[in-house]
Design a protein around this motif. Structure first.
Motif, PDB file in Angstrom:
ATOM      1  N   VAL A  95      -2.186   2.158  -4.924  1.00  0.00           N
ATOM      2  CA  VAL A  95      -1.903   3.580  -4.765  1.00  0.00           C
ATOM      3  C   VAL A  95      -3.233   4.238  -4.430  1.00  0.00           C
ATOM      4  N   ALA A  96      -3.390   4.638  -3.181  1.00  0.00           N
ATOM      5  CA  ALA A  96      -4.668   5.179  -2.725  1.00  0.00           C
ATOM      6  C   ALA A  96      -4.434   6.075  -1.520  1.00  0.00           C
ATOM      7  N   GLY A  97      -5.396   6.935  -1.260  1.00  0.00           N
ATOM      8  CA  GLY A  97      -5.283   7.838  -0.127  1.00  0.00           C
ATOM      9  C   GLY A  97      -4.226   8.887  -0.374  1.00  0.00           C
ATOM     10  N   ARG A  98      -3.946   9.629   0.664  1.00  0.00           N
ATOM     11  CA  ARG A  98      -2.968  10.712   0.578  1.00  0.00           C
ATOM     12  C   ARG A  98      -2.232  10.791   1.906  1.00  0.00           C
ATOM     13  N   SER A  99      -0.950  11.095   1.819  1.00  0.00           N
ATOM     14  CA  SER A  99      -0.132  11.274   3.013  1.00  0.00           C
ATOM     15  C   SER A  99       0.479  12.668   2.977  1.00  0.00           C
ATOM     16  N   PRO A 100       0.589  13.322   4.121  1.00  0.00           N
ATOM     17  CA  PRO A 100       1.228  14.641   4.135  1.00  0.00           C
ATOM     18  C   PRO A 100       2.745  14.554   3.943  1.00  0.00           C
ATOM     19  N   THR A 101       3.297  13.366   4.130  1.00  0.00           N
ATOM     20  CA  THR A 101       4.743  13.189   3.966  1.00  0.00           C
ATOM     21  C   THR A 101       5.009  11.994   3.060  1.00  0.00           C
TER      22      THR A 101
ATOM     23  N   LEU B 150       0.838  -1.190   0.000  1.00  0.00           N
ATOM     24  CA  LEU B 150       0.000   0.000   0.000  1.00  0.00           C
ATOM     25  C   LEU B 150       0.877   1.245   0.000  1.00  0.00           C
ATOM     26  N   LEU B 151       0.658   2.133  -0.953  1.00  0.00           N
ATOM     27  CA  LEU B 151       1.363   3.409  -0.995  1.00  0.00           C
ATOM     28  C   LEU B 151       0.364   4.527  -0.760  1.00  0.00           C
ATOM     29  N   ARG B 152       0.707   5.436   0.122  1.00  0.00           N
ATOM     30  CA  ARG B 152      -0.092   6.626   0.375  1.00  0.00           C
ATOM     31  C   ARG B 152       0.737   7.817  -0.109  1.00  0.00           C
ATOM     32  N   PRO B 153       0.594   8.203  -1.388  1.00  0.00           N
ATOM     33  CA  PRO B 153       1.439   9.249  -1.947  1.00  0.00           C
ATOM     34  C   PRO B 153       1.050  10.645  -1.479  1.00  0.00           C
ATOM     35  N   THR B 154       1.959  11.589  -1.638  1.00  0.00           N
ATOM     36  CA  THR B 154       1.650  12.981  -1.305  1.00  0.00           C
ATOM     37  C   THR B 154       0.772  13.614  -2.376  1.00  0.00           C
ATOM     38  N   ASP B 155       0.860  13.127  -3.605  1.00  0.00           N
ATOM     39  CA  ASP B 155       0.035  13.607  -4.718  1.00  0.00           C
ATOM     40  C   ASP B 155      -0.468  12.380  -5.476  1.00  0.00           C
ATOM     41  N   PRO B 156      -1.655  11.876  -5.099  1.00  0.00           N
ATOM     42  CA  PRO B 156      -2.151  10.629  -5.690  1.00  0.00           C
ATOM     43  C   PRO B 156      -2.235  10.646  -7.217  1.00  0.00           C
TER      44      PRO B 156
ATOM     45  N   GLY C  42      -8.741   5.094  -5.760  1.00  0.00           N
ATOM     46  CA  GLY C  42      -7.581   4.227  -5.584  1.00  0.00           C
ATOM     47  C   GLY C  42      -7.410   3.319  -6.780  1.00  0.00           C
ATOM     48  N   VAL C  43      -6.188   2.939  -7.043  1.00  0.00           N
ATOM     49  CA  VAL C  43      -5.890   2.030  -8.142  1.00  0.00           C
ATOM     50  C   VAL C  43      -4.968   0.944  -7.608  1.00  0.00           C
ATOM     51  N   VAL C  44      -5.276  -0.298  -7.952  1.00  0.00           N
ATOM     52  CA  VAL C  44      -4.428  -1.431  -7.603  1.00  0.00           C
ATOM     53  C   VAL C  44      -3.816  -1.937  -8.905  1.00  0.00           C
ATOM     54  N   TYR C  45      -2.479  -2.002  -8.937  1.00  0.00           N
ATOM     55  CA  TYR C  45      -1.750  -2.432 -10.129  1.00  0.00           C
ATOM     56  C   TYR C  45      -1.206  -3.841  -9.933  1.00  0.00           C
ATOM     57  N   PHE C  46      -1.135  -4.594 -11.033  1.00  0.00           N
ATOM     58  CA  PHE C  46      -0.475  -5.895 -11.017  1.00  0.00           C
ATOM     59  C   PHE C  46       1.031  -5.684 -10.900  1.00  0.00           C
ATOM     60  N   LEU C  47       1.676  -6.475 -10.064  1.00  0.00           N
ATOM     61  CA  LEU C  47       3.141  -6.509  -9.955  1.00  0.00           C
ATOM     62  C   LEU C  47       3.592  -7.957 -10.047  1.00  0.00           C
TER      63      LEU C  47
END
Length: 130
Positions: A54-60, A10-16, A42-47
């Protein structure tokens, strides 16, 4: 003992949106599923054998301790494709002393991503006696 059926990072990017463009368009990862709308999209990618959500947002940005390891069939071809897509390559493909061919890039938040090619003669592909 737990029985894991599936997993994802799960990644919480600063700019989704910027991160979705990076993973979906620049890296070209195929989409497993999408959910939500607007800032809650949110988007879930195959790896390969796993998933990246990649979903949500984090301040950092995520911790620099987080790294993504992605095995590819041909790291030199990936290098050419990523350069053409405008991805900044932090380190060009190099055959490491342990025999893997590795190239390093980073996502928009600086999360380091190693793209790895495992040569045909590497022990990860062939284990004598087994």
């Amino acid at each position: 003992m737990i029985h894991v059926l599936s997993s994802r990072t799960l990644l919480r990017p600063t700019d989704p949106e910027r991160s979705r463009v990076f993973y979906g368009e620049q890296l070209g990862l195929p989409v497993y599923r999408e959910f939500g709308t607007g800032e809650h999209r949110g988007v879930v990618y195959f790896l390969g054998g796993g998933f990246l959500e990649v979903a949500g947002r984090s301040p950092t940005p995520p911790s620099p301790a987080l790294k993504l390891w992605l095995q590819v069939a041909d790291v030199t071809a990936a290098y050419t494709e990523l350069l053409a897509a405008g991805v900044e390559v932090r380190r060009e493909p190099v055959k490491e002393p342990w025999g893997l061919i590795e190239m390093w890039i980073a996502d928009p938040d600086g999360t380091e991503i190693v793209l790895v090619e495992i040569p045909a003669d590497h022990p990860l592909r062939y284990r004598p006696g087994i």
